[in-house]
Design a protein around this motif. Structure first.
Motif, mmCIF file in Angstrom:
data_model
loop_
_atom_site.group_PDB
_atom_site.id
_atom_site.type_symbol
_atom_site.label_atom_id
_atom_site.label_comp_id
_atom_site.label_asym_id
_atom_site.label_seq_id
_atom_site.Cartn_x
_atom_site.Cartn_y
_atom_site.Cartn_z
ATOM 1 N N SER A 30 27.759 37.145 73.976
ATOM 2 C CA SER A 30 29.087 36.918 74.310
ATOM 3 C C SER A 30 29.976 37.763 74.012
ATOM 4 O O SER A 30 29.912 38.372 72.669
ATOM 5 C CB SER A 30 29.400 35.542 74.104
ATOM 6 O OG SER A 30 28.553 34.451 74.566
ATOM 7 N N TYR A 80 37.887 40.711 67.869
ATOM 8 C CA TYR A 80 36.784 40.627 68.707
ATOM 9 C C TYR A 80 35.251 40.618 68.150
ATOM 10 O O TYR A 80 35.059 41.600 67.053
ATOM 11 C CB TYR A 80 36.808 41.764 69.922
ATOM 12 C CG TYR A 80 38.188 41.698 70.771
ATOM 13 C CD1 TYR A 80 38.409 40.739 71.558
ATOM 14 C CD2 TYR A 80 39.278 42.495 70.555
ATOM 15 C CE1 TYR A 80 39.479 40.383 72.391
ATOM 16 C CE2 TYR A 80 40.568 42.319 71.081
ATOM 17 C CZ TYR A 80 40.547 41.302 72.214
ATOM 18 O OH TYR A 80 41.976 41.061 72.849
ATOM 19 N N ASN A 113 40.121 32.265 69.289
ATOM 20 C CA ASN A 113 38.845 31.497 69.391
ATOM 21 C C ASN A 113 38.469 31.095 70.859
ATOM 22 O O ASN A 113 38.071 29.668 71.069
ATOM 23 C CB ASN A 113 39.191 30.212 68.618
ATOM 24 C CG ASN A 113 39.472 30.440 67.122
ATOM 25 O OD1 ASN A 113 38.703 31.199 66.518
ATOM 26 N ND2 ASN A 113 40.200 29.656 66.264
ATOM 27 N N LYS A 114 38.143 31.924 71.570
ATOM 28 C CA LYS A 114 37.639 31.674 72.882
ATOM 29 C C LYS A 114 36.813 32.882 73.338
ATOM 30 O O LYS A 114 36.911 33.919 72.983
ATOM 31 C CB LYS A 114 38.582 31.469 74.134
ATOM 32 C CG LYS A 114 39.618 32.777 74.380
ATOM 33 C CD LYS A 114 40.705 32.650 75.501
ATOM 34 C CE LYS A 114 41.155 34.191 76.099
ATOM 35 N NZ LYS A 114 42.258 33.526 77.080
ATOM 36 N N THR A 115 35.797 32.496 74.108
ATOM 37 C CA THR A 115 34.755 33.299 74.641
ATOM 38 C C THR A 115 35.488 33.987 75.901
ATOM 39 O O THR A 115 35.925 33.457 76.917
ATOM 40 C CB THR A 115 33.568 32.624 75.177
ATOM 41 O OG1 THR A 115 33.032 31.923 74.235
ATOM 42 C CG2 THR A 115 32.412 33.640 75.802
ATOM 43 N N LYS A 122 38.073 36.374 68.485
ATOM 44 C CA LYS A 122 38.329 35.445 67.518
ATOM 45 C C LYS A 122 39.557 34.993 66.983
ATOM 46 O O LYS A 122 39.871 34.174 66.622
ATOM 47 C CB LYS A 122 37.783 36.340 66.294
ATOM 48 C CG LYS A 122 37.800 35.859 64.985
ATOM 49 C CD LYS A 122 36.705 34.809 64.702
ATOM 50 C CE LYS A 122 36.387 34.248 63.167
ATOM 51 N NZ LYS A 122 35.409 33.121 63.133
ATOM 52 N N ARG A 158 26.438 37.411 64.678
ATOM 53 C CA ARG A 158 27.890 37.918 65.221
ATOM 54 C C ARG A 158 28.097 39.105 64.348
ATOM 55 O O ARG A 158 27.674 39.507 63.330
ATOM 56 C CB ARG A 158 28.771 36.911 64.434
ATOM 57 C CG ARG A 158 28.352 35.614 64.849
ATOM 58 C CD ARG A 158 29.306 34.468 63.961
ATOM 59 N NE ARG A 158 30.574 34.330 64.989
ATOM 60 C CZ ARG A 158 30.912 33.468 65.678
ATOM 61 N NH1 ARG A 158 30.284 32.501 65.870
ATOM 62 N NH2 ARG A 158 32.198 33.600 66.376
ATOM 63 N N THR A 206 30.165 35.327 78.748
ATOM 64 C CA THR A 206 28.872 35.241 78.526
ATOM 65 C C THR A 206 27.885 35.684 79.389
ATOM 66 O O THR A 206 27.927 35.361 80.547
ATOM 67 C CB THR A 206 28.588 33.736 78.034
ATOM 68 O OG1 THR A 206 29.429 33.363 77.051
ATOM 69 C CG2 THR A 206 27.237 33.676 77.315
ATOM 70 N N TYR A 265 33.851 37.743 72.317
ATOM 71 C CA TYR A 265 34.286 36.666 71.960
ATOM 72 C C TYR A 265 35.710 36.899 71.431
ATOM 73 O O TYR A 265 35.747 38.026 70.412
ATOM 74 C CB TYR A 265 33.682 35.896 70.993
ATOM 75 C CG TYR A 265 34.194 34.502 70.221
ATOM 76 C CD1 TYR A 265 34.190 33.369 71.133
ATOM 77 C CD2 TYR A 265 34.719 34.512 69.133
ATOM 78 C CE1 TYR A 265 34.725 32.148 70.814
ATOM 79 C CE2 TYR A 265 35.345 33.159 68.551
ATOM 80 C CZ TYR A 265 35.349 32.036 69.458
ATOM 81 O OH TYR A 265 35.780 31.023 69.125
#
Length: 378
Positions: free
Chosen positions: A296, A340, A303-305, A300, A266, A308, A298
């Motif tokens: 992906s 992000y 808390n969602k993608t 932060k 990450r 991908t 993301y």
């Protein structure tokens, strides 16, 4: 024999021994650079670029690239040059990119396994000055995009594209790859296509932001494996290229070694995105190395993608079959007050360490440039 000839013969022998010894200790990447330069200079292999253009496509076929052994990512023979779409000051819209590996003699398609990557870089000072966007000069590495094996082409959504003047210089570099076949002696070329159209005031311009995973490593002992296998540190492939220092003095690498098995990496990318206001994302071009399984974008904060990119590897050899792009005419919004990340999943199924990179070329609607273009047309 006159003394002068003895002296020249002695110098020739010493130079040959020194050159051979120096070449022997070069890395595989630097040996490829030397060999390609010598072969092209002496005319052992074709050193000509073949360029054709019409109203909608700019095509260039590279000089011959000789594959004579195993060349992992970023090690193979490569060529480069500066191009222009044409000699005019007219404004155009780039709508897509493509690369294909072909046989050097027949120009028939060969395996994508012989494509490492093809980069297209801007002269950012020239480019942004042409559109009176001086505040963007020097803010990021001026790479427009990169294509590689598994991700050999992409197009922008209809009605969108990258704005450029016909006479704007672009620096093109294309590099060969061979992860599997040995022994081998094969001559190939890369056929590169840039799709474009004349700007008519209706197309919406895109700006690109380069984001990539950067992982910390021990600057005092960089090649020592992290003691905690669960952390986000890395062992860099090398410390000279693709490395940088963050604001806290930590060393970061964008090209690192992955051990056997599965792992997730990450990296925060807000400093690369440089969002000053909300931005609408329409396209993402993906660059990863073999053994990546997905990458992906993301959010932060929520808390969602966001999306991908699924990645398919060959099952019986090293290489990427397909890397999925992201494309949306409607677009997805990114916000200045959100954090992000890029998240990369890998699965090294080989028995040895492999090298890895993970990056996205993100293309956002460029409101500022759109307004400037419309003003200039009025």
């Amino acid at each position: 024999m006159p003394k002068i000839y003895k002296y020249l013969l002695f110098c020739l022998i010493v130079s040959s021994i020194f050159g051979t010894t120096t070449y022997y200790f070069l890395s595989n990447r630097h040996k490829a650079i030397v060999k390609t330069h010598v072969y092209h200079t002496l005319g052992f292999i074709d050193n000509n670029w073949n360029i054709t253009e019409n109203n909608h496509q700019f095509k260039l076929v590279t000089p011959t690239l000789l594959i004579d052994g195993i060349y992992k990512s970023m090690e193979g023979p490569k060529v480069s040059r500066v191009i222009q779409l044409n000699n005019s000051d007219d404004v155009y819209v780039i709508t897509g990119f493509k690369i294909e590996a072909v046989d050097a003699t027949t120009l028939k398609s060969v395996s994508k396994e012989f494509i490492c990557h093809m980069n297209i870089d801007l002269n950012d000072k020239s480019y942004y000055t042409a559109f009176n966007l001086h505040n963007r000069i020097g803010k990021q590495f001026p790479r427009l995009t990169s294509l590689s094996s598994g991700f050999e082409e992409f197009s922008f959504p209809k009605g969108y594209g990258f704005i450029i003047k016909g006479n704007e210089p672009l620096f093109v570099m294309s590099e060969a790859l061979n992860q599997n076949i040995s022994p081998i002696t094969k001559k190939i070329k890369h056929c590169i296509t840039i799709d474009y159209e004349k700007y008519n005031g209706l197309q919406k311009p895109l700006q690109n932001k380069i984001t990539y995973i950067r992982l910390p490593f021990d600057k005092y002992d960089p090649y020592k494996s992290p003691t905690d296998v669960g952390n986000n540190q890395c062992v860099p492939v090398e410390t000279k290229n693709h490395t940088e220092t963050d604001n806290n003095g930590n060393m970061l690498s964008g090209h690192w070694v992955i051990p056997n098995g599965k792992k997730t990496y990450r990296s925060f990318i807000n400093s690369q995105l440089q969002i000053k206001d909300s931005l609408c994302l329409h396209t993402a071009a993906i660059h990863v190395h073999p053994f990546a399984t997905q990458i992906s974008l993301y959010d932060k904060t929520e808390n969602k993608t966001i999306f991908t990119s699924k990645i398919e590897n060959y099952k019986d050899k090293i290489g990427l079959v397909k890397v999925a792009p992201f494309s949306s005419k409607e677009g997805v919004w990114l916000y200045v007050n959100h954090e992000y990340e890029l998240i990369l999943d890998v699965n090294n199924t080989s028995k040895i360490d492999q090298d890895m990179m993970g990056s996205m070329f993100l293309f956002f609607y460029d409101k500022e440039l759109d307004e400037k273009l419309k003003q200039s047309n009025n």
